[in-house]
Design a protein around this motif. Structure first.
Motif, short mmCIF file in Angstrom:
data_model
loop_
_atom_site.label_atom_id
_atom_site.label_comp_id
_atom_site.label_asym_id
_atom_site.label_seq_id
_atom_site.Cartn_x
_atom_site.Cartn_y
_atom_site.Cartn_z
N GLY A 128 5.52 0.24 14.80
CA GLY A 128 5.89 1.27 13.82
C GLY A 128 4.97 1.29 12.62
N LYS A 129 4.56 0.13 12.16
CA LYS A 129 3.67 0.06 10.99
C LYS A 129 2.29 0.63 11.32
N VAL A 130 1.78 0.35 12.53
CA VAL A 130 0.47 0.87 12.91
C VAL A 130 0.50 2.39 13.02
N VAL A 131 1.55 2.91 13.67
CA VAL A 131 1.67 4.37 13.82
C VAL A 131 1.78 5.04 12.46
N THR A 132 2.58 4.47 11.59
CA THR A 132 2.77 5.05 10.26
C THR A 132 1.46 5.09 9.49
N PHE A 133 0.67 4.02 9.59
CA PHE A 133 -0.64 4.02 8.94
C PHE A 133 -1.53 5.12 9.51
N LEU A 134 -1.58 5.24 10.84
CA LEU A 134 -2.43 6.26 11.46
C LEU A 134 -2.00 7.67 11.08
N LEU A 135 -0.72 7.88 10.91
CA LEU A 135 -0.22 9.20 10.52
C LEU A 135 -0.53 9.53 9.06
N SER A 136 -0.75 8.51 8.27
CA SER A 136 -0.86 8.70 6.82
C SER A 136 -2.27 9.07 6.37
N PRO A 137 -2.39 9.59 5.14
CA PRO A 137 -3.69 9.89 4.57
C PRO A 137 -4.59 8.66 4.41
N ALA A 138 -4.00 7.46 4.48
CA ALA A 138 -4.81 6.24 4.40
C ALA A 138 -5.78 6.14 5.58
N ALA A 139 -5.46 6.85 6.67
CA ALA A 139 -6.33 6.86 7.86
C ALA A 139 -7.04 8.20 7.98
N SER A 140 -7.41 8.78 6.84
CA SER A 140 -7.90 10.16 6.80
C SER A 140 -9.20 10.41 7.55
N PHE A 141 -9.98 9.35 7.84
CA PHE A 141 -11.23 9.56 8.57
C PHE A 141 -11.14 9.01 10.00
N VAL A 142 -9.94 8.74 10.45
CA VAL A 142 -9.72 8.30 11.83
C VAL A 142 -9.32 9.52 12.65
N GLN A 143 -10.13 9.85 13.65
CA GLN A 143 -9.88 11.05 14.46
C GLN A 143 -10.31 10.77 15.91
N GLY A 144 -9.41 11.11 16.85
CA GLY A 144 -9.73 10.94 18.26
C GLY A 144 -9.76 9.50 18.72
N MET A 177 0.84 -1.20 0.00
CA MET A 177 0.00 0.00 0.00
C MET A 177 0.87 1.25 0.00
N ASN A 178 0.57 2.17 -0.91
CA ASN A 178 1.26 3.46 -0.94
C ASN A 178 0.57 4.39 0.05
N LEU A 179 1.27 4.79 1.10
CA LEU A 179 0.67 5.61 2.15
C LEU A 179 0.76 7.10 1.86
N ASP A 180 1.29 7.47 0.71
CA ASP A 180 1.32 8.86 0.26
C ASP A 180 2.05 9.77 1.26
N LEU A 181 3.22 9.32 1.70
CA LEU A 181 4.00 10.08 2.68
C LEU A 181 5.29 10.65 2.10
N LYS A 182 5.49 10.51 0.81
CA LYS A 182 6.73 11.01 0.21
C LYS A 182 6.86 12.51 0.42
N ASP A 183 8.03 12.90 0.93
CA ASP A 183 8.41 14.29 1.19
C ASP A 183 7.60 14.96 2.31
N LYS A 184 6.79 14.18 3.03
CA LYS A 184 6.16 14.72 4.22
C LYS A 184 7.23 14.91 5.30
N VAL A 185 7.09 15.94 6.10
CA VAL A 185 8.08 16.24 7.14
C VAL A 185 7.57 15.68 8.48
N ALA A 186 8.36 14.81 9.08
CA ALA A 186 7.94 14.12 10.30
C ALA A 186 8.90 14.39 11.45
N PHE A 187 8.35 14.45 12.65
CA PHE A 187 9.15 14.57 13.86
C PHE A 187 8.79 13.41 14.78
N VAL A 188 9.79 12.62 15.14
CA VAL A 188 9.58 11.44 15.98
C VAL A 188 10.35 11.61 17.28
#
Length: 260
Positions: A230-246, A1-12
């Protein structure tokens, strides 16, 4: 799955080891520009270099103590100067002292507050100055918000307060910023290894037997790997989880018996 995170700026936060390092690596593999922070410079820089070599994408080490508000401000100033924005944030910190009401000192309570609660506030609050539209935050909580432990009174209470922060921040910052959380169970990190060692010493048995007994309460029969978190967090951060809030996703192999 492409999570559409290319060139996004992240702070961990807490990116030199354990779950933080695993999140940083997954984000970097997905093409994000990742800033990792921790207190120990040499260890942090080594981990950043290792992740960069694996992913082929830029990873920047920023020495930062998340309990120190001025450190966070300085780190965000660097990101703002270099990137002009922040798209993704994973809040993460060390564990508070173990113990119960009778054994924990006032100083340990204060230290726990700074480590668990104040760090999340500082990371999210000062991020408001540089978050992009459609930014995403994942806040690390703990299995103890589902199953409190007398032996880990600080984690059981303070992490529950952080769960409240997930809910209130997510309502305040919507619709432009998504805020979610994870509640990981036992994960094969240095912190958990030290806990297993402590329990083994108390029971006067070897480490392998102790871990086996602890894992027996987990339906999947084992601890999580940092990479799985790490995989779960990355998914939640990504646009693939765009309707997940709170939401706070429990990632504990089924150990928690609560239906919500």
């Amino acid at each position: 799955m492409n999570l559409d995170l290319k060139d996004k700026v992240a702070f961990v936060a807490g990116g030199s080891q354990g779950m933080g390092a695993a999140v940083a690596e997954e984000l970097s593999k997905e093409g994000a520009i990742v800033y990792v922070c921790a207190r120990t410079k040499e260890k942090l820089e080594e981990r950043a270099k290792d992740i960069e070599e694996k992913s082929g994408n830029q990873v920047i080490a920023l020495v930062c103590d998340v309990t120190n508000e001025s450190d966070i401000i300085k780190a965000y100033e660097v990101i703002s100067e270099q990137q002009g924005k922040l798209d993704l944030l994973f809040t993460n910190s060390g564990a508070p002292a173990s113990g119960n009401l009778s054994s924990l000192s006032s100083q340990e309570w204060e230290n726990g507050y700074r480590t668990i609660i104040a760090s999340v506030r500082h990371l999210c609050y000062h991020g408001l100055n540089i978050f992009s539209d459609n930014a995403s935050i994942v806040i690390n909580t703990s299995r103890y918000i589902r199953q409190p432990s007398v032996d880990y009174t600080l984690a059981s209470n303070l992490r529950l307060a952080v769960a409240g922060m997930v809910k209130t921040f997510s309502e305040e910052l919507a619709p432009n910023i998504r805020v979610n959380g994870i509640a990981p169970g036992y994960t094969s990190t240095e912190v958990v290894a030290n806990y297993v060692k402590m329990v083994a010493g108390e029971k006067k048995q070897n480490l392998e037997e102790t871990e086996k007994q602890m894992a027996a309460n987990i339906p999947l029969g084992r601890f999580a790997s940092p990479e799985e978190i790490g995989k779960v967090v990355t998914f939640l951060l990504s646009p693939a989880a765009s309707f997940v809030q709170g939401a706070i996703w429990t990632v504990d192999g089924g150990e928690s018996k609560f239906p919500i």
